[in-house]
Scaffold this motif. Structure first.
Motif, mmCIF file in Angstrom:
data_model
loop_
_atom_site.group_PDB
_atom_site.id
_atom_site.type_symbol
_atom_site.label_atom_id
_atom_site.label_comp_id
_atom_site.label_asym_id
_atom_site.label_seq_id
_atom_site.Cartn_x
_atom_site.Cartn_y
_atom_site.Cartn_z
ATOM 1 N N UNK A 1 0.823 -1.197 0.000
ATOM 2 C CA UNK A 1 0.000 0.000 0.000
ATOM 3 C C UNK A 1 0.866 1.259 0.000
ATOM 4 N N UNK A 2 0.245 2.370 -0.356
ATOM 5 C CA UNK A 2 0.960 3.641 -0.327
ATOM 6 C C UNK A 2 1.331 3.983 1.108
ATOM 7 N N UNK A 3 2.477 4.599 1.290
ATOM 8 C CA UNK A 3 2.915 4.958 2.635
ATOM 9 C C UNK A 3 4.249 5.663 2.612
ATOM 10 N N UNK A 4 4.869 5.719 3.781
ATOM 11 C CA UNK A 4 6.172 6.363 3.915
ATOM 12 C C UNK A 4 7.274 5.394 3.523
ATOM 13 N N UNK A 5 8.486 5.908 3.413
ATOM 14 C CA UNK A 5 9.619 5.060 3.062
ATOM 15 C C UNK A 5 9.856 4.003 4.129
ATOM 16 N N UNK A 6 9.744 4.360 5.387
ATOM 17 C CA UNK A 6 9.966 3.384 6.449
ATOM 18 C C UNK A 6 8.920 2.278 6.393
ATOM 19 N N UNK A 7 7.673 2.632 6.135
ATOM 20 C CA UNK A 7 6.637 1.612 6.020
ATOM 21 C C UNK A 7 6.908 0.684 4.845
ATOM 22 N N UNK A 8 7.422 1.236 3.737
ATOM 23 C CA UNK A 8 7.711 0.405 2.577
ATOM 24 C C UNK A 8 8.884 -0.537 2.880
ATOM 25 N N UNK A 9 9.897 -0.052 3.587
ATOM 26 C CA UNK A 9 11.031 -0.907 3.943
ATOM 27 C C UNK A 9 10.580 -2.057 4.833
ATOM 28 N N UNK A 10 9.779 -1.744 5.845
ATOM 29 C CA UNK A 10 9.304 -2.778 6.763
ATOM 30 C C UNK A 10 8.398 -3.765 6.037
ATOM 31 N N UNK A 11 7.557 -3.264 5.116
ATOM 32 C CA UNK A 11 6.647 -4.146 4.399
ATOM 33 C C UNK A 11 7.390 -5.119 3.502
ATOM 34 N N UNK A 12 8.531 -4.689 2.953
ATOM 35 C CA UNK A 12 9.281 -5.539 2.030
ATOM 36 C C UNK A 12 10.277 -6.432 2.758
ATOM 37 N N UNK A 13 11.015 -5.864 3.695
ATOM 38 C CA UNK A 13 12.110 -6.593 4.332
ATOM 39 C C UNK A 13 11.707 -7.305 5.610
ATOM 40 N N UNK A 14 10.592 -6.910 6.219
ATOM 41 C CA UNK A 14 10.148 -7.632 7.404
ATOM 42 C C UNK A 14 9.850 -6.712 8.573
ATOM 43 N N UNK A 15 8.891 -7.131 9.393
ATOM 44 C CA UNK A 15 8.453 -6.335 10.536
ATOM 45 C C UNK A 15 9.542 -6.192 11.584
ATOM 46 N N UNK A 16 10.497 -7.132 11.631
ATOM 47 C CA UNK A 16 11.522 -7.075 12.671
ATOM 48 C C UNK A 16 12.467 -5.904 12.480
ATOM 49 N N UNK A 17 12.425 -5.239 11.325
ATOM 50 C CA UNK A 17 13.276 -4.062 11.111
ATOM 51 C C UNK A 17 12.630 -2.777 11.615
ATOM 52 N N UNK A 18 11.407 -2.844 12.090
ATOM 53 C CA UNK A 18 10.668 -1.629 12.421
ATOM 54 C C UNK A 18 11.380 -0.777 13.467
#
Length: 547
Positions: free
Chosen positions: A201-218
């Motif tokens: 979904x549309x969002x911020x860069x951090x949300x896109x990173x977490x969505x692609x690479x994994x929630x543990x990077x949040x």
């Protein structure tokens, strides 16, 4: 004498050019996704079949094309982004050469549907081996839908060089992630063989990173943001504990274009120096914004390698910006002190420091010389100075004569030397030399190597490499001969995988079953950030063989 130089037919010239631009299905995916972004789309769908070998389709809601533009876009060097030579030095779009669609049409069967918002009907074009088979009006949504079918159907030799579906799918996922990471404000989805792998979904860069690479990077991302008159840098780097032994989580973007730059990667590694092991790679997603006049992006067919007019400035800026971000967020390497356990057994630690001992210590000249102002550099040369008794700090107590000036400090016996394994103290100890050749047995060195006697000298074996080789041979026999003996596990383990890894696992289920794992892949469930998270279950079988 007859002339021998002739112009190549267009279809042959297009196939030769396609060899540079379209190397595999992932190359076509990259070009089509970038075209959708340039068209101003906000929602982009990627649909695949057979890892792109049978179908690669991109659907967007962009501006669409007129009937004439829809036909012209398949001509070589036809583009809407270059008009004059000066435009080459001010490129901010993803594509500009006008070779992508012509190359795709030369090695596949293409179907295009497109419509502009101000048109009542759209345009349908069917192309086979660079030849337009059909062009007619059609009903279509606003935007463009382009489908590339049967890649390399007319070049069998090229098709035979394609890898397995798992390998080709991994390349496609890599290209998809790079484009999706570049534009977090756009919505992306990826569907393979009817199964949705990504829904971003549309969002911020951090949300896109977490969505692609994994929630543990949040909670493990450090923001990087520096602005100057020459260039701007923003993005995120992972904390040192997120570093991995393998590459894959490193992204550099220049003006929203993904690039590969070993030079800038070295700058990031230097910024993390002494924070991570030398053989590890940190996570980073960095966006560099610079005047296009300072960048040459027309140096490689895939446009992933670029040239800067001043690489030293870019190197220093990236390195200093990352160091500043890590210092700002107090991400520093933790000190590693190797404390000798023998220190804990000293009398100075084990025995109590009584009030009498404290009073005597405070009254000594040594204590005063370090506590009183302007006395640290003063040395008392008087005959009654206690400096000559400095050894009393370390020697045992002397018999007290009743005088406080002759009182000695509590005994502090010297600690015993640290115990070190014989293998680390000497490569070959005395026992190794005393026994006969026939009785010499392998010995361990530094808990990492095995030293063994051979006829011509000795051999040094890396334990880790030897262990991996033994396991490899065992698994290889299981695949080629009889599967490993397995035993049902009471509580199967569950592995949460990223979509890219799940694609590879799904292609390896048969081999994993031969190695002792049950082949079961559960359904995809959405994560909190909107990205699907495949769950692979090793199942109810576990290896029962020894080792």
């Amino acid at each position: 004498m007859a002339d021998i130089i002739n112009l190549l037919p267009d279809n042959i010239a297009n196939q030769i050019a396609a060899g540079e631009v379209i190397q595999r299905p992932a190359s076509a995916v990259k070009e089509l996704l970038e075209n959708a972004v340039d068209a101003g789309a906000t929602e982009i769908q990627l649909i695949l079949r057979d890892a792109g070998k049978e179908l690669v389709q991109v659907i967007d809601n962009g501006s669409g094309m007129t009937e004439t533009d829809a036909r012209m876009c398949f001509e070589r060097h036809a583009t809407s982004k270059i008009n004059t030579i000066d435009d080459l030095f001010a490129i901010r779009t993803m594509g500009f050469r006008g070779e992508a669609l012509a190359s795709i049409a030369a090695v596949s069967q293409v179907e295009l549907k497109t419509r502009r918002a101000d048109s009542e009907v759209g345009t349908f074009i069917e192309i086979d081996n660079s030849v337009v088979k059909k062009q007619e009006p059609c009903q279509a949504q606003v935007g463009t839908s382009i489908a590339m079918k049967n890649l390399f159907f007319n070049v069998p030799a090229r098709r035979n060089f394609l890898k397995s579906n798992a390998a080709e799918m991994r390349h496609i996922v890599d290209e998809f992630i790079r484009v999706a990471m570049s534009f977090p404000e756009l919505q992306f989805s990826l569907n393979n063989n009817g199964q949705e792998l990504f829904h971003l979904e549309k969002g911020s860069l951090k949300q896109r990173i977490v969505a692609i690479l994994g929630q543990h990077y949040n909670a493990k991302l450090v923001s990087v943001k520096e602005t100057t008159d020459y260039m701007n840098l923003n993005g995120f780097v992972g904390k040192p504990e997120t570093a991995k032994k393998t590459r894959g989580d490193q992204f550099f973007f220049v003006n929203n274009r993904f690039i590969k730059s070993p030079y800038l990667h070295h700058a990031v590694m230097n910024a993390f120096a002494e924070m991570i092991p030398s053989d590890s790679y940190p996570l980073y997603v960095l966006f560099i914004e610079v005047d296009p006049a300072h960048v040459d992006i027309n140096v490689h067919p895939t446009k992933q390698e670029i040239k800067f007019d001043d690489e030293k400035v870019m190197y220093a800026f990236v390195q200093s910006a990352i160091r500043h971000a890590l210092a700002q967020f107090s991400v520093m390497p933790a000190p590693d002190f190797d404390l000798d356990p023998g220190i804990q057994q000293l009398d100075a630690i084990q025995q109590p420091f009584t009030p009498e001992d404290q009073a005597l210590s405070v009254g000594s000249s040594i204590y005063k010389s370090f506590t009183q102002a302007n006395q640290a550099h003063v040395i008392d040369k008087g005959s009654n100075s206690n400096l000559k008794n400095w050894k009393d700090l370390y020697e045992g107590p002397r018999p007290s004569s009743g005088s406080s000036s002759q009182h000695s400090f509590p005994s502090m016996p010297a600690s015993e030397p640290r115990h070190m394994p014989s293998a680390t103290a000497s490569v070959i100890d005395e026992r190794w030399q005393e026994v006969g050749t026939a009785q010499r047995v392998p010995m361990q060195v530094h808990q990492q190597y095995i030293l063994s006697h051979i006829k011509s000298g000795f051999i040094l074996i890396d334990q880790q490499a030897a262990h991996e080789r033994i396991l490899y041979e065992r698994y290889n026999r299981a695949l080629s001969e009889a599967p490993m003996a397995t035993q049902q596990s009471l509580f199967p383990q569950t592995l949460h995988l990223l979509p890219a890894d799940a694609v590879l696992i799904s292609e390896m289920l048969a081999d994993l079953h031969a190695l002792g794992y049950d082949r079961s892949l559960s359904a995809i469930i959405p994560s909190s950030c909107g990205a699907p998270r495949p769950i692979f279950k090793p199942g109810t079988n576990r290896q029962a063989s020894k080792g």
